[in-house]
Design a protein around this motif. Structure first.
Motif, mmCIF file in Angstrom:
data_model
loop_
_atom_site.group_PDB
_atom_site.id
_atom_site.type_symbol
_atom_site.label_atom_id
_atom_site.label_comp_id
_atom_site.label_asym_id
_atom_site.label_seq_id
_atom_site.Cartn_x
_atom_site.Cartn_y
_atom_site.Cartn_z
ATOM 1 N N ASP A 189 -2.014 48.216 15.887
ATOM 2 C CA ASP A 189 -2.833 47.024 15.687
ATOM 3 C C ASP A 189 -2.214 46.168 14.584
ATOM 4 O OD1 ASP A 189 -4.800 45.137 15.112
ATOM 5 O OD2 ASP A 189 -6.458 46.544 15.343
ATOM 6 N N PHE A 190 -1.840 44.916 14.922
ATOM 7 C CA PHE A 190 -1.253 43.997 13.950
ATOM 8 C C PHE A 190 -2.294 43.074 13.304
ATOM 9 C CE2 PHE A 190 2.567 44.608 16.781
ATOM 10 C CZ PHE A 190 3.314 45.313 15.849
ATOM 11 N N GLY A 191 -3.526 43.105 13.785
ATOM 12 C CA GLY A 191 -4.553 42.243 13.230
ATOM 13 C C GLY A 191 -4.621 40.896 13.930
ATOM 14 N N VAL A 192 -5.377 39.966 13.328
ATOM 15 C CA VAL A 192 -5.632 38.675 13.964
ATOM 16 C C VAL A 192 -4.693 37.594 13.415
ATOM 17 C CG1 VAL A 192 -8.029 39.218 14.489
ATOM 18 C CG2 VAL A 192 -7.464 38.110 12.325
ATOM 19 N N PHE A 193 -4.428 36.616 14.270
ATOM 20 C CA PHE A 193 -3.554 35.489 13.945
ATOM 21 C C PHE A 193 -4.246 34.207 14.394
ATOM 22 C CE2 PHE A 193 -1.016 39.226 14.427
ATOM 23 C CZ PHE A 193 0.037 39.112 13.524
ATOM 24 N N ASP A 194 -4.028 33.135 13.653
ATOM 25 C CA ASP A 194 -4.633 31.861 14.033
ATOM 26 C C ASP A 194 -4.130 31.376 15.383
ATOM 27 O OD1 ASP A 194 -6.058 31.827 11.696
ATOM 28 O OD2 ASP A 194 -4.818 30.309 10.706
ATOM 29 N N ASP A 195 -2.893 31.707 15.704
ATOM 30 C CA ASP A 195 -2.308 31.222 16.943
ATOM 31 C C ASP A 195 -1.149 32.143 17.352
ATOM 32 O OD1 ASP A 195 0.072 30.212 15.414
ATOM 33 O OD2 ASP A 195 -1.423 28.813 14.645
ATOM 34 N N PRO A 196 -0.709 32.055 18.605
ATOM 35 C CA PRO A 196 0.400 32.912 19.050
ATOM 36 C C PRO A 196 1.712 32.586 18.337
ATOM 37 C CG PRO A 196 -0.213 31.352 20.764
ATOM 38 C CD PRO A 196 -1.266 31.275 19.721
ATOM 39 N N ASP A 197 1.867 31.354 17.884
ATOM 40 C CA ASP A 197 3.082 30.982 17.152
ATOM 41 C C ASP A 197 3.254 31.884 15.931
ATOM 42 O OD1 ASP A 197 1.614 28.735 18.443
ATOM 43 O OD2 ASP A 197 3.443 27.616 18.052
ATOM 44 N N ALA A 198 2.163 32.097 15.194
ATOM 45 C CA ALA A 198 2.217 32.946 14.003
ATOM 46 C C ALA A 198 2.482 34.402 14.374
ATOM 47 C CB ALA A 198 0.911 32.825 13.222
ATOM 48 N N PHE A 199 1.926 34.853 15.480
ATOM 49 C CA PHE A 199 2.134 36.229 15.944
ATOM 50 C C PHE A 199 3.605 36.488 16.232
ATOM 51 C CE2 PHE A 199 1.824 39.135 19.834
ATOM 52 C CZ PHE A 199 1.748 40.302 19.077
ATOM 53 N N TYR A 200 4.244 35.599 17.010
ATOM 54 C CA TYR A 200 5.647 35.816 17.367
ATOM 55 C C TYR A 200 6.572 35.577 16.182
ATOM 56 C CZ TYR A 200 3.705 35.988 22.006
ATOM 57 O OH TYR A 200 2.955 36.328 23.088
ATOM 58 N N ALA A 201 6.192 34.685 15.269
ATOM 59 C CA ALA A 201 6.999 34.486 14.069
ATOM 60 C C ALA A 201 7.059 35.759 13.238
ATOM 61 C CB ALA A 201 6.425 33.336 13.237
ATOM 62 N N ARG A 202 5.964 36.517 13.245
ATOM 63 C CA ARG A 202 5.926 37.760 12.468
ATOM 64 C C ARG A 202 6.487 38.941 13.240
ATOM 65 N NH1 ARG A 202 0.387 40.893 10.497
ATOM 66 N NH2 ARG A 202 1.337 42.958 10.339
ATOM 67 N N CYS A 203 6.164 39.043 14.527
ATOM 68 C CA CYS A 203 6.461 40.268 15.286
ATOM 69 C C CYS A 203 7.624 40.132 16.256
ATOM 70 C CB CYS A 203 5.208 40.712 16.055
ATOM 71 S SG CYS A 203 3.786 41.050 14.990
ATOM 72 N N GLY A 204 8.139 38.930 16.434
ATOM 73 C CA GLY A 204 9.242 38.750 17.359
ATOM 74 C C GLY A 204 8.776 38.793 18.807
ATOM 75 N N ALA A 205 9.710 39.050 19.724
ATOM 76 C CA ALA A 205 9.407 39.178 21.148
ATOM 77 C C ALA A 205 9.803 40.580 21.597
ATOM 78 C CB ALA A 205 10.147 38.121 21.954
#
Length: 251
Positions: A189-205
């Motif tokens: 579980d990586f937690g919540v993000f305001d948007d998918p842009d922030a998710f991929y910026a942190r976790c990559g693809a």
């Protein structure tokens, strides 16, 4: 915070003419908030077929143009539609064990997949609370084909893109409550993000380098053909309805 959860981003490009045209044609803005959520949810679940795009980090307009998607790309499209409809939403990021994909993904395509696959669902703010939406990943025709194929199965089911306590009665319909179809495959579980842009910026693809090149040009087409075969394995009526869904192997 609410304003931030209604804004457009590079991936949540809900000002794109194609998304605006869809919303106007369906007249979703005239609906109540409950029904706006339900309309966007049903569209992404059943009119965007389950399948594998070129990448996870695609703009919503590209996912709409593809006409198919998986957990992450469908999440992006649903979030864009919800924000365009004035519904605050955010993304919750995870990984799932790739065993959840076994059956939908086979052979060396399965071997190529990372053990832990990026996964996400959408959290929508409605009536003063957050509701988890994940049950939109599999279109109804694909899910019904699995239910027919495994009609005698009882208890938890993990595979073919499903991770649920009950394959015959998963919580996938919008009823102002959480919906899930892959939750039982989650392992981080990586937690919540305001948007998918922030998710991929942190976790990559999920893939990069040569593996991504091979996936985009060869492997995903194999995966999508297999998903289509499963979908078509349903009843004759379901197979006839498939002709109205987008072709997934030509992009």
């Amino acid at each position: 915070m609410t304003t931030q959860l209604l804004t457009a981003t590079r991936l949540l490009d809900f000002e794109h003419p194609a998304l605006r045209a869809l919303i106007n044609e369906r007249q979703w803005l005239a609906l109540s908030e409950h029904d706006r959520i339900g309309a966007a949810y049903a569209f992404v679940r059943d009119e965007i077929a389950f399948g594998y795009n070129t990448s996870d980090d695609l703009p919503a307009s590209v996912v709409l143009a593809d006409g198919y998607g998986q957990c992450n790309t469908k999440s992006t499209l649903l979030m864009a539609l919800l924000r365009a409809l004035g519904i605050p939403c955010r993304l919750h990021g995870f990984t799932i064990d790739k065993v959840l994909q076994k059956g939908a993904v086979t052979g060396w395509a399965y071997l190529l997949a990372p053990r832990n696959i990026l996964h996400s669902w959408v959290e929508v703010q409605h009536e003063g609370r957050w509701i988890n939406l994940e049950g939109f990943i599999l279109d109804g025709q694909y899910l019904r084909a699995l239910q027919q194929r495994f009609a005698d199965h009882r208890g938890p089911f993990l595979g073919y893109g499903v991770g649920t306590p009950d394959l015959n009665d998963p919580a996938v319909d919008w009823r102002c409550a959480d919906t899930y179809i892959q939750r039982d495959g989650i392992n981080q579980d990586f937690g919540v993000f305001d948007d998918p842009d922030a998710f991929y910026a942190r976790c990559g693809a999920n893939l990069s380098g040569p593996k991504r090149w091979v996936f985009e040009r060869i492997v995903r087409h194999m995966m999508n053909r297999n998903v289509d075969r499963i979908r078509r394995s349903g009843s004759p009526r379901e197979a006839a309805q498939r002709s109205s869904l987008p072709e997934m192997t030509s992009k």
